[in-house]
Enzyme design. Structure first.
Site, mmCIF file in Angstrom:
data_model
loop_
_atom_site.group_PDB
_atom_site.id
_atom_site.type_symbol
_atom_site.label_atom_id
_atom_site.label_comp_id
_atom_site.label_asym_id
_atom_site.label_seq_id
_atom_site.Cartn_x
_atom_site.Cartn_y
_atom_site.Cartn_z
ATOM 1 N N GLU A 70 27.418 -6.060 5.665
ATOM 2 C CA GLU A 70 26.006 -5.651 5.652
ATOM 3 C C GLU A 70 25.989 -4.181 6.061
ATOM 4 O OE1 GLU A 70 23.578 -7.428 4.596
ATOM 5 O OE2 GLU A 70 23.680 -9.504 5.267
ATOM 6 N N CYS B 237 18.120 -0.694 9.241
ATOM 7 C CA CYS B 237 18.958 -0.554 8.042
ATOM 8 C C CYS B 237 18.101 -0.449 6.788
ATOM 9 C CB CYS B 237 19.955 -1.694 7.934
ATOM 10 S SG CYS B 237 19.199 -3.325 7.965
#
Ligand code: NAD
Length: 477
Positions: A242, A276
């Site tokens: 990720e 993010c």
């Protein structure tokens, strides 16, 4: 607040001769000593997980889900303590820190109702094929610092509900809340099933190379992700990466600006941009550019100021550590050097007496190849760019490092969806800023990741799929 922290190995607290202390991002003073796991600690944790795995992997999904409910109860019971710790180590306001813990509680509850079940994959008169999902073994969770608890916890709940053991390595910038939470959770699971070790890149690298670890679930930067994947190849570990995003947000001429502007501001400046999937590049149609920019500056100055002294709970805060503070300062300084127009913020010295504070900064029309636009800023500075041609803005949006998320704002949902489907990202949010949903697969395309987490598809990446082929012809004679 004097606290003690421990590595948790085989359900026991273990200190270490070597400790490190995180720098408080608000005061720049050292927080508590935190034991650094040795190589022997790591080997012991892997051995404990391997010992626990045969029995744990044979538990039923409802038994594992019952354990998640207990973990949620512990988080809830210690909400205040964990909020205080997380707020200190990350610099987040108490409000923001509490989201991290409450979100983890919600994840535990959600995954206590979601699990993998056997599925019929094929059937005809000769054969019946049933897919079953088999745990992998021990998962190594390598975690970042921006949402320390929730981003570790998703790896924990996914591992546990699928019957794996897990060793969590929090970021050395934010180890405390995760270590305290796993210490508080002792006794819920058999020894060796859930463990935590504090350490930096060297411990992370060891985890990626150890043959006793079956899978690495990594969240962090693209550069480290590449190293992780290369190291995992040596033992053919399963890997989920990720990684960073550089989300484009596209505002169409017909967007409802009264609703769009606050949403874009939140997308860019929630948690001081350290998300993010934050909106990291805002592309506004030229016909509404000036009005949008004026309203955005007003909104950001009103909501994302450094208001905590006035007792207002803030969604904004300092940058979480010196390393990232220097990166974001460098980006703002670069914008100044290049002569880009800074509409608000921009100060990089003496913003507040102490701490890694930078004001919410908006830059109008920096060059497309500037540092601010091409790279992930991961902090409170946002470029606002204009567009006029749909194909052109889509091309500009689709950078290799922008594969995580994107957002599109328009009153015309069909048009917004048409654009969304052309964006090369794991998620696109229409008329809302980017926010992961724990039931929805979350993944990065292109440089933003490899595989993904959350939802049923996420759980599949914590399992082998085994197909049981039942022959039917023997039944026929
Ligand atoms: P980072 O890559 O510097 O560190 C992440 C983790 O990897 C840390 O625990 C670190 O100790 C460890 N590590 C460092 N070198 C290693 C190595 N060689 N082998 C194994 N482990 C190693 O990332 P960060 O600064 O902690 O996190 C911020 C980044 O994470 C941002 O780019 C952000 O976009 C990204 N992020 C992505 C998601 C997502 O879900 N896609 C979520 C949050 C953050």
């Amino acid at each position: 607040m004097q606290l003690q922290f421990f590595n948790i190995i085989n359900d026991e607290e273990r200190g270490s001769e070597e400790t490190h202390a995180v720098t408080d991002p608000r005061t720049e003073e050292d927080l508590w000593p935190c034991p650094v796991a040795t190589e022997a600690d790591f080997e012991d944790a892997v051995a404990a997980a391997q010992k626990a795995f045969p029995a744990w992997s044979k538990t039923t999904v409802p038994e594992r889900q019952a354990a998640l409910v207990k973990l949620a109860a512990i988080l809830e019971e210690h909400l205040e303590e964990l909020t205080d710790i997380l707020s200190k180590e990350s610099g987040k306001s108490k409000l923001m820190a509490s989201f991290d813990i409450k979100g983890s509680v919600a994840q535990c509850h959600y995954y206590s109702t979601l699990g993998l079940t056997d599925e019929l994959q094929y059937e005809d008169e000769h054969t019946r094929v049933v897919a079953t999902h088999v745990p992998l073994g021990t998962v190594g969770a390598i975690c970042p610092w921006n949402f320390p608890l929730i981003l570790s916890n998703i790896k924990v709940v996914s591992s546990l509900v699928t019957g794996n053991c897990i060793i969590v390595k929090p970021s050395p910038f934010t180890p405390y809340a995760v270590m305290r939470w796993i210490a508080l959770s002792r006794g819920v699971l058999p020894p060796g099933v859930l463990q935590v070790l504090n350490g930096g890149a060297d411990l992370g690298a060891r985890m990626t190379l150890h043959p006793g670890i079956a899978k690495i679930s990594f969240t962090g930067t693209i550069a480290t992700g590449k190293r992780v994947m290369a190291a995992c190849a040596t033992t053919l570990k399963k890997v989920t990466l990720e990684l960073a995003g550089n989300d484009a947000c596209i505002v169409l001429p017909d967007a409802d600006l009264a609703k769009t502007v606050p949403s874009v501001a939140a997308g860019g400046f929630f948690n001081a941009g350290q998300v993010c999937v934050a909106s990291k590049r805002i592309y506004v149609h030229e016909s509404v550019f000036d009005e949008f920019l004026e309203r955005l500056v007003e909104e950001v100055e009103r909501v994302y100021g450094m208001q905590e002294d006035a007792g207002v709970p803030s969604l904004f805060g300092p940058v979480s550590n010196r390393m990232q503070y220097e990166v974001v300062r460098g980006i703002i300084e670069d914008c100044k050097r290049k002569g880009y127009e800074i509409k608000t913020g921009g100060k990089t010295e003496g913003v507040v007496g102490k701490g890694f504070w930078l004001p919410a900064t908006i830059v109008s029309k920096p060059a497309e190849d500037s540092w601010l636009v091409r790279e992930e800023q991961f902090g409170p500075v946002l470029p606002i760019l204009s567009w006029s041609d749909e194909d052109d803005v889509i091309k500009r949006a689709n950078l290799a490092n922008a594969g995580l998320g994107a957002s599109v704002y328009s009153r015309d949902l069909a048009k917004a969806e048409r654009i969304a489907r052309r964006l090369e990202t794991g998620g696109v949010w229409i008329n809302q800023f980017e926010r992961p949903n724990m039931g929805a697969f979350f993944s990065g395309h292109k440089d933003s990741g490899f595989g993904g987490e959350m939802g049923k598809q996420g759980l599949l990446s914590y399992s082998y799929t085994q197909c049981l082929h039942f022959g039917k012809d023997f039944d026929k004679s």
